[in-house]
Scaffold this active site. Structure first.
Site, PDB file in Angstrom:
ATOM      1  CG  HIS A  29      -0.395   0.203   2.523  1.00 44.64           C
ATOM      2  ND1 HIS A  29      -0.185  -0.821   3.409  1.00 44.64           N
ATOM      3  CD2 HIS A  29       0.029   1.321   3.162  1.00 44.64           C
ATOM      4  CE1 HIS A  29       0.321  -0.341   4.534  1.00 44.64           C
ATOM      5  NE2 HIS A  29       0.480   0.951   4.392  1.00 44.64           N
ATOM      6  CG  ASP A  54       0.075  -4.157   2.792  1.00 45.11           C
ATOM      7  OD1 ASP A  54       0.400  -3.577   1.739  1.00 45.11           O
ATOM      8  OD2 ASP A  54      -0.256  -3.555   3.832  1.00 45.11           O
ATOM      9  CB  SER A 104       3.169   1.965   6.040  1.00 42.68           C
ATOM     10  OG  SER A 104       1.978   2.199   6.728  1.00 42.68           O
ATOM     11  CB  ILE A 145     -12.036 -24.389   5.534  1.00 39.43           C
ATOM     12  CG1 ILE A 145     -11.233 -23.086   5.417  1.00 39.43           C
ATOM     13  CG2 ILE A 145     -11.481 -25.466   4.628  1.00 39.43           C
ATOM     14  CD1 ILE A 145      -9.781 -23.212   5.834  1.00 39.43           C
TER      15      ILE A 145
END
Length: 466
Positions: A111, A141, A216, A272
């Site tokens: 991102h 990510d 980040s 699942i």
């Protein structure tokens, strides 16, 4: 509960308050590790990343989130001029990353760099370089970028073993919060194996080391100076609750990102769910462990191998499935084409079935090559059920726009990723092959007319080939 936690998690900008990690004793001295020498050694491996991307205004028919109270100025312009007067603008953002190769490869978050028109990388000594995206993995990510240093050997961060971390051990984050370069914070590992609802491969390290917007993509170091995680998310409004991607998950994708620019994952073809104590009792097993198969995907590897709804998967390729979320991570990392043993419980009895793992076809919207990008400036893909869900489309087959080149013909015409292509020049388009044929037949100076579907509306766009 998990859904509520996901709503509170910010995946794009990290924001937590600085935790107090020193223990103040009665005589006033503080107890905590002296990190000064470690910081001095590690700072040169951490970089600041600045990006910019062009944001084009949405035309009235492109609005996705209209003001529920209306906009009188917008209504005025629409009534008399047909379009709200807006201009493109540059969106700038900050992030962090760390050098993983003296060739100039840098690991960060998806991102941070996805969609950027320009990437600038600033080293700890103040020098700036142009960054180039080499690989992207949206599901984890992760973003891999590269800078050219003309043969200079760069300091490299050592990647540790995130499987060995222990709750309570000290960790340190270095990054670029709020543009404050080379900021160092410290804390402890608060928990491991956190599932926060961000995707099928959640397995986050939780830490109380203070991380904020701009952190980040930055590294989370252990006290040996090894990277054990990539700082990624926080609980919005929380204090001292941050999350990092375990570095071992990143290590498993780096070669693919370098070589192919994307990640190919294994696919089992099952739906699942978690085993509850009540379900465990009803299926005749002693513990609520494993992953309960609730649905088998038609023509998938599981169906071909004979797995059935109601089977409980206890082991996959020799690795125990303690709870449901273990299975997607293990399957994804299994090489395509491998024949692996799967231990199940069926009708109260244990069995073992061999399954040949196939490729996860919807793994990336970039898997289909862009169709005639030189002509139209956009990439397309054949729609799958999972891609349709991801793009919030009602259709489950056909051709969808997955990429638009900034400044290209498609961009100028207002086409956006997620647009569904119905026709080109009056001819129905159902496959990428039909799309390519229609575009390639268009000659220079001619006009390409496309009938799109966007949300519940259809619209025509036209582009003149230069």
């Amino acid at each position: 509960m998990r859904r509520n936690l996901f709503r509170a998690v910010s995946l794009f900008l990290l924001s937590v308050c600085l935790p107090t990690f020193a223990v103040t004793q009665s005589y006033g001295a503080s107890v905590g590790p002296d990190l000064s020498e470690l910081v001095k050694k590690l700072k040169p491996t951490v970089v600041n990343i600045g990006t910019s991307k062009t944001i084009k205004p949405q035309r009235p028919y492109m609005r996705r989130s209209p003001n529920p109270f209306g906009d009188p100025f917008e209504d005025f312009f629409e009534r008399f001029f047909g379009e709200t007067p807006q201009r493109s603008y540059k969106e700038r953002s900050l992030g962090s990353g760390f050098i993983i190769s003296d060739e100039g490869y840098i690991l960060t978050n998806y991102h941070v760099v996805s969609g950027a028109d320009e990437i600038k990388v600033k080293l700890s000594d103040g020098r700036e370089f142009k960054g180039e995206v080499k690989g992207l993995d949206e599901k984890l990510d992760l973003g891999l970028i590269k800078i050219e240093t003309k043969g200079e050997h760069l300091p490299v961060a050592e990647l540790g073993d995130s499987d060995k971390i222990r709750v309570g051990e000290w960790v340190m984050a270095i990054g670029n919060p709020f543009g404050l370069a080379q900021t160092v914070t410290a804390g402890i590992v608060s928990a491991v194996g956190r599932v926060i609802g961000s995707g099928p491969y959640d397995d986050f390290i939780q830490t109380d080391a203070s991380i904020n917007p701009g952190n980040s993509g930055g590294p989370l170091f252990n006290m040996n100076g090894e990277v054990i995680g990539i700082n990624t998310a926080i609980v919005a409004g929380g204090q001292g609750i941050g999350f990092a991607i375990p570095v071992n998950m990143a290590k498993g994708t780096l070669n693919q990102l370098k070589e192919k620019g994307r990640v190919t994952r294994g696919w089992l073809g099952v739906v699942i769910q978690q085993i509850t104590p009540e379900l465990a009792q009803s299926f005749g097993i002693q513990e609520n462990v494993g992953a309960l198969v609730s649905e088998i995907v038609k023509d998938g590897p599981a169906e071909k191998a004979g797995l059935k709804a109601g089977d409980i998967i206890l082991e996959f390729n020799g690795r125990k499935i303690k709870e449901m979320n273990d299975l997607p991570r293990i399957v994804a990392s299994t090489p395509i084409g491998n024949k692996v043993p799967v231990k199940i419980v069926r009708n109260g009895k244990q069995e073992e079935i061999a399954v040949v793992i196939e490729r996860l076809k919807d793994d990336s919207v970039e898997e289909e090559p862009a169709a005639a990008p030189d002509k139209l400036g956009m990439g397309v893909s054949e729609l799958t059920r999972d891609l349709a869900a991801k793009l919030n489309l009602k259709e489950t087959s056909g051709v969808v726009v997955t990429e638009v080149k900034p400044g290209g013909l498609a961009d100028e015409a207002g086409i956006t990723p997620g647009d569904f292509i119905n026709e080109i020049n009056g001819a129905k388009v159902s496959t990428v092959g039909e799309y390519n044929k229609a575009v390639e037949s268009a000659r220079k100076g001619s006009v390409v007319r496309i009938l799109l579907k966007r949300g519940d509306s259809s619209l025509f766009v036209a582009m003149k080939l230069d």
